[in-house]
Design an enzyme around this catalytic site. Structure first.
Site, PDB file in Angstrom:
ATOM      1  N   ASP A 162       0.793  -1.242   0.000  1.00  0.00           N
ATOM      2  CA  ASP A 162       0.000   0.000   0.000  1.00  0.00           C
ATOM      3  C   ASP A 162       0.827   1.295   0.000  1.00  0.00           C
ATOM      4  OD1 ASP A 162      -1.959  -1.914   0.249  1.00  0.00           O
ATOM      5  OD2 ASP A 162      -2.853  -1.113   2.079  1.00  0.00           O
ATOM      6  N   ASP A 200      -4.375  -0.834  -2.059  1.00  0.00           N
ATOM      7  CA  ASP A 200      -5.706  -0.666  -1.482  1.00  0.00           C
ATOM      8  C   ASP A 200      -6.589  -0.054  -2.576  1.00  0.00           C
ATOM      9  OD1 ASP A 200      -6.860  -1.322   0.997  1.00  0.00           O
ATOM     10  OD2 ASP A 200      -6.898   0.768   1.663  1.00  0.00           O
ATOM     11  N   HIS A 221     -10.535   0.656  -3.149  1.00  0.00           N
ATOM     12  CA  HIS A 221     -11.914   0.603  -2.656  1.00  0.00           C
ATOM     13  C   HIS A 221     -12.908   1.249  -3.617  1.00  0.00           C
ATOM     14  CE1 HIS A 221     -10.439  -0.728   1.193  1.00  0.00           C
ATOM     15  NE2 HIS A 221      -9.828   0.393   1.467  1.00  0.00           N
ATOM     16  N   HIS A 246     -17.292   2.457   0.438  1.00  0.00           N
ATOM     17  CA  HIS A 246     -16.825   1.197   1.029  1.00  0.00           C
ATOM     18  C   HIS A 246     -17.194   1.113   2.512  1.00  0.00           C
ATOM     19  CE1 HIS A 246     -13.731  -1.712   2.507  1.00  0.00           C
ATOM     20  NE2 HIS A 246     -14.082  -2.310   1.393  1.00  0.00           N
ATOM     21  N   HIS A 274     -10.610   6.646   1.513  1.00  0.00           N
ATOM     22  CA  HIS A 274      -9.238   6.637   0.985  1.00  0.00           C
ATOM     23  C   HIS A 274      -9.136   5.624  -0.144  1.00  0.00           C
ATOM     24  CE1 HIS A 274      -9.447   3.333   3.882  1.00  0.00           C
ATOM     25  NE2 HIS A 274      -8.525   2.748   3.145  1.00  0.00           N
ATOM     26  N   LYS A 289      -6.687  -4.984  -3.236  1.00  0.00           N
ATOM     27  CA  LYS A 289      -7.451  -5.493  -2.099  1.00  0.00           C
ATOM     28  C   LYS A 289      -8.441  -4.443  -1.620  1.00  0.00           C
ATOM     29  CE  LYS A 289      -3.821  -4.276   1.232  1.00  0.00           C
ATOM     30  NZ  LYS A 289      -4.581  -3.306   2.027  1.00  0.00           N
ATOM     31  N   CYS A 343      -1.786  -2.705   7.810  1.00  0.00           N
ATOM     32  CA  CYS A 343      -1.703  -3.617   6.664  1.00  0.00           C
ATOM     33  C   CYS A 343      -0.362  -4.345   6.566  1.00  0.00           C
ATOM     34  CB  CYS A 343      -2.028  -2.862   5.379  1.00  0.00           C
ATOM     35  SG  CYS A 343      -3.748  -2.270   5.341  1.00  0.00           S
TER      36      CYS A 343
HETATM   37 ZN   LIG Z   1      -8.366   0.699   2.940  1.00  0.00          ZN
END
Ligand SMILES: [Zn+2]
Length: 216
Positions: free
Chosen positions: A15, A55, A57, A61, A90, A115, A164
């Site tokens: 990330d 990341d 989304h 989310h 984010h 992800k 993470c």
């Molecule tokens: Zn996230």
């Protein structure tokens, strides 16, 4: 022999995206401090296998505080029977903040695991999503990808050290890989948790190393 030169070792970059940098939507403490060192490590081609997580989304989310009226950012709720922190929105798919960091030469990268794409489930780890509505943590496929390439040891770096990166390293260990965290190439959301992060890693037998071990 330098362990990082083994063909069985992989680098996992977690990330490293503008939204996690200072000034970004969900800034990590000094997140930008890892960018030059990570860029240098990738350019040095120390690892036969390099994978990044991203990341990624959709709007609205479930992990976004905006999706929970009346809640405050960083508040913790229970979701599917598990604790869930509510984050500022984010890394929305396709936005500049969700890109792989533009100041890093990613040409050594072999694969990207996106992800958090399921609007109803968060995903901290690169290996498995967080618990979903059915009480399981769905696989991202990363463990199989690594095993099919003969990888048995991983070095995890990136953001955030206390979320993470931690979850990715823990899952790596749980799934049978020798796991290490590159401490100097990670940063936390909040440094107050660093001692606890270190203790958690050590208790699980996860190595804590600095990227200087790959020099020379
Ligand atoms: Zn996230």
């Amino acid at each position: 022999m330098n362990p990082a030169l083994s063909p069985h070792a992989a680098l996992i970059v977690v990330d490293v995206q503008p939204d996690f940098m200072p000034g970004g939507a969900l800034a990590c403490h000094e997140g930008d401090a890892i960018v030059p060192g990570l860029d240098a490590l990738l350019r040095a081609r120390r690892f036969r296998h390099v994978v990044a997580t991203q990341d990624w989304h959709p709007h609205g989310h479930v992990s976004f505080v905006d999706a929970h009226p009346g809640r405050a950012p960083f508040e913790q709720i229970t979701l599917y029977g598990q604790p869930q922190t509510l984050w500022p929105a984010h890394c929305v798919q396709g936005t500049p903040g969700a890109a792989l960091h533009p100041d890093i030469d990613w040409s050594a990268l072999d694969a990207v695991i996106r992800k958090g794409s399921d609007s109803a489930v968060d995903s901290y780890s690169g290996f498995r999503e967080n618990h979903g509505p059915h009480g399981v943590r769905p696989s991202t496929g990363l463990a199989g990808w690594l095993r099919e390439r003969g990888v048995d040891e991983v070095f995890v770096c990136g953001l955030a050290r206390d979320v993470c990166v931690l979850w990715t390293a823990q899952d790596a260990a749980d799934l049978g890989f020798r796991a290490n965290v590159l401490w100097d190439l990670s940063r936390p959301v909040t440094p107050a948790g660093d001692a606890a992060t270190r203790a958690t890693l050590q208790a699980q037998g996860i190595g804590i190393v600095d990227s200087t071990v790959f020099a020379g």
